[in-house]
Motif scaffolding. Structure first.
Motif, mmCIF file in Angstrom:
data_model
loop_
_atom_site.group_PDB
_atom_site.id
_atom_site.type_symbol
_atom_site.label_atom_id
_atom_site.label_comp_id
_atom_site.label_asym_id
_atom_site.label_seq_id
_atom_site.Cartn_x
_atom_site.Cartn_y
_atom_site.Cartn_z
ATOM 1 N N ALA A 189 51.579 39.512 41.705
ATOM 2 C CA ALA A 189 50.849 39.086 40.509
ATOM 3 C C ALA A 189 49.578 38.346 40.893
ATOM 4 C CB ALA A 189 51.747 38.204 39.635
ATOM 5 N N ARG A 190 49.674 37.511 41.935
ATOM 6 C CA ARG A 190 48.496 36.773 42.382
ATOM 7 C C ARG A 190 47.402 37.731 42.870
ATOM 8 N NH1 ARG A 190 50.783 34.039 45.890
ATOM 9 N NH2 ARG A 190 51.263 32.194 44.635
ATOM 10 N N LEU A 196 53.537 32.008 40.970
ATOM 11 C CA LEU A 196 53.228 33.424 40.841
ATOM 12 C C LEU A 196 53.796 34.208 42.014
ATOM 13 C CD1 LEU A 196 49.468 33.463 39.730
ATOM 14 C CD2 LEU A 196 51.403 34.302 38.411
ATOM 15 N N ARG A 197 54.301 35.385 41.726
ATOM 16 C CA ARG A 197 54.680 36.298 42.807
ATOM 17 C C ARG A 197 53.414 36.747 43.526
ATOM 18 N NH1 ARG A 197 59.695 38.866 42.758
ATOM 19 N NH2 ARG A 197 58.733 40.620 43.837
#
Length: 205
Positions: free
Chosen positions: A16-17, A12-13
């Motif tokens: 996004a996290r 995950l980027r």
């Protein structure tokens, strides 16, 4: 270990996290978006916000975005849905042999039901791409759907989807674009001639 297959699966980027952690921490993320209570309405608003953001990314209307469980479901929905809708108009399909398995499998299923797919071979010197002229020559009066993936999942070859969409529009044949490997890597916009596009767990109709 050096991991080079981020086009298949990737961590995950951080952005996004952070959003995911916010949802998990706010205590409301379990709510059913179809519920009329406050938590349900909050989650419905969050989903609507995500739909608006993604639609803006590809130049679509929010009402054009349909969530699915993944790109395979999206491709199946686009191809089998079109087949069911247009079966009385014709049973012809046109697509490159280099499409993703998630596109090839429903087309093979349709072939077993009496549909007539035309499989295009990549042209010489094209590095795995099929040209708009190949589509022009393959489209027939009975063709009700063409498929062309934006970026090949194995070779990384970028298909000239815009030119193919122009040909399909000229012939009145909707084009389905599997853009799962393209989203976030190259600019993508909906355009005339494209009937459906799938993006990871998203489909534009």
């Amino acid at each position: 270990m050096i991991y080079l297959d981020h086009a298949a699966t990737t961590p995950l980027r951080p952005e996004a996290r952070a959003v995911l952690q916010e949802f998990l921490a706010d205590g409301a993320s379990f709510a059913n978006v179809a519920s009329s209570h406050a938590l349900g309405r909050e989650m419905a608003w969050r989903v609507a916000e995500a739909r608006e953001e993604f639609a803006a990314l590809i130049g679509a209307e929010a009402s054009d975005i349909l969530w699915t469980s993944g790109a395979t479901e999206a491709n199946n929905l686009a191809i089998l849905g079109r087949a069911r809708f247009a079966s009385e108009l014709g049973r012809g399909l046109v697509l490159p042999r280099t499409e993703h398995k998630a596109v090839i499998d429903p087309v093979r299923y349709l072939a077993g039901q009496g549909w007539k797919p035309v499989w295009l071979d990549p042209g010489d010197g094209s590095h795995g791409a099929c040209s708009a002229n190949q589509f022009r020559r393959a489209l027939r009066g009975e063709t009700v759907l063409a498929c062309a993936m934006a970026v090949n999942n194995e070779t990384g070859q970028i298909q000239d989807v815009s030119a193919i969409a122009d040909v399909c529009q000229e012939q009145g044949v909707p084009l389905h674009v599997d853009a799962a490997q393209a989203i976030g890597k190259i600019p993508l916009q909906v355009m005339p001639g494209i009937g459906t596009m799938s993006f990871l767990s998203l489909i534009h109709i």
